[in-house]
Design a protein around this motif. Structure first.
Motif, short mmCIF file in Angstrom:
data_model
loop_
_atom_site.label_atom_id
_atom_site.label_comp_id
_atom_site.label_asym_id
_atom_site.label_seq_id
_atom_site.Cartn_x
_atom_site.Cartn_y
_atom_site.Cartn_z
N VAL A 79 0.84 -1.20 0.00
CA VAL A 79 0.00 0.00 0.00
C VAL A 79 0.88 1.26 0.00
O VAL A 79 0.54 2.26 -0.62
N ALA A 80 2.04 1.19 0.67
CA ALA A 80 2.96 2.32 0.68
C ALA A 80 3.43 2.66 -0.74
O ALA A 80 3.70 3.82 -1.04
N VAL A 81 3.49 1.66 -1.60
CA VAL A 81 3.94 1.84 -2.98
C VAL A 81 2.77 2.14 -3.91
O VAL A 81 2.85 3.02 -4.77
N SER A 82 1.65 1.44 -3.74
CA SER A 82 0.52 1.56 -4.68
C SER A 82 -0.36 2.78 -4.44
O SER A 82 -1.05 3.23 -5.34
N ASN A 83 -0.37 3.28 -3.19
CA ASN A 83 -1.26 4.38 -2.79
C ASN A 83 -2.73 4.01 -2.90
O ASN A 83 -3.59 4.89 -3.01
N LYS A 84 -3.04 2.74 -2.85
CA LYS A 84 -4.43 2.28 -3.00
C LYS A 84 -4.83 1.41 -1.83
O LYS A 84 -4.00 0.73 -1.22
N ASN A 85 -6.14 1.42 -1.53
CA ASN A 85 -6.70 0.52 -0.51
C ASN A 85 -6.38 -0.92 -0.89
O ASN A 85 -6.35 -1.26 -2.08
N PHE A 86 -6.17 -1.75 0.12
CA PHE A 86 -5.90 -3.17 -0.13
C PHE A 86 -6.72 -3.96 0.88
O PHE A 86 -6.49 -3.89 2.08
N VAL A 87 -7.71 -4.69 0.37
CA VAL A 87 -8.56 -5.54 1.19
C VAL A 87 -8.19 -6.99 0.89
O VAL A 87 -8.23 -7.41 -0.27
N VAL A 88 -7.83 -7.72 1.93
CA VAL A 88 -7.41 -9.11 1.77
C VAL A 88 -8.40 -10.00 2.52
O VAL A 88 -8.34 -10.10 3.75
N PRO A 89 -9.33 -10.65 1.78
CA PRO A 89 -10.32 -11.50 2.45
C PRO A 89 -9.71 -12.75 3.09
O PRO A 89 -10.22 -13.27 4.07
N ASP A 90 -8.59 -13.24 2.51
CA ASP A 90 -7.93 -14.46 3.01
C ASP A 90 -6.42 -14.27 2.90
O ASP A 90 -5.86 -14.35 1.81
N VAL A 91 -5.76 -14.02 4.03
CA VAL A 91 -4.32 -13.75 4.00
C VAL A 91 -3.52 -14.94 3.48
O VAL A 91 -2.43 -14.76 2.92
N LYS A 92 -4.04 -16.15 3.62
CA LYS A 92 -3.32 -17.34 3.14
C LYS A 92 -3.21 -17.35 1.61
O LYS A 92 -2.33 -18.01 1.06
N ALA A 93 -4.09 -16.63 0.95
CA ALA A 93 -4.06 -16.57 -0.51
C ALA A 93 -3.06 -15.54 -1.04
O ALA A 93 -2.85 -15.45 -2.25
N GLN A 94 -2.44 -14.78 -0.15
CA GLN A 94 -1.47 -13.75 -0.55
C GLN A 94 -0.05 -14.28 -0.42
O GLN A 94 0.34 -14.73 0.65
#
Length: 151
Positions: A79-94
């Motif tokens: 987010v520090a790089v993209s400047n966009k909201n980031f919603v992660v419904p399942d952290v295991k998928a990241q």
């Protein structure tokens, strides 16, 4: 408690003249963590001087080892790089997720802007799978707008 009921409480906290900014932010974190059942950890990270990293300033919830996060690493660093909201419904998928606790199932990170510059973010971890809605995003953007007014 609904977001609309929390808004006036946040405004009162941020206007307290007898508190330092860090203490105001900690109280906002505590208010959110205590009143929204699926907000299990709430923190504010800010750009660490001229370094390409974030530094934890205030939080509520379990202590974390992740007080410094390099830009690009984990959800916060992205987010520090993209400047966009980031919603992660399942952290295991990241695949670029930094685990703070084995209990965290979802995360939402909203950048905080001052004069158009991304200077930090609010980060929420949840022990509930996929709890965040568009209303959470809108509310947390509002929180960051109010925080920006005191920085």
């Amino acid at each position: 408690m609904t977001f609309d009921k929390l808004k006036p409480q946040i405004e009162v906290l941020l206007k307290k003249e007898d508190l330092e900014v860090k203490d105001k932010l900690t109280q906002v974190c505590e208010l959110l963590e205590q009143n929204i059942p699926y907000y299990d950890w709430v923190g504010f990270y800010f750009k660490n001087g001229n370094k390409e990293e974030l530094k934890l300033k205030s939080f509520a919830g379990e202590p974390t080892d992740h007080e410094i996060i390099p830009f690009g690493r984990g959800i916060c660093g992205q987010v520090a790089v993209s400047n966009k909201n980031f919603v992660v419904p399942d952290v295991k998928a990241q695949n670029n997720y930094i685990a703070c606790s084995i209990h965290v199932k979802a995360e939402i990170v909203i950048p905080l802007f001052v004069d158009g510059e991304n200077i930090g973010q609010i980060d929420i971890d949840s022990h509930t799978a996929d709890p965040f809605s568009h209303e959470d995003e809108v509310f947390l953007q509002w929180v960051n707008e109010k925080v920006a007014e005191i920085l």
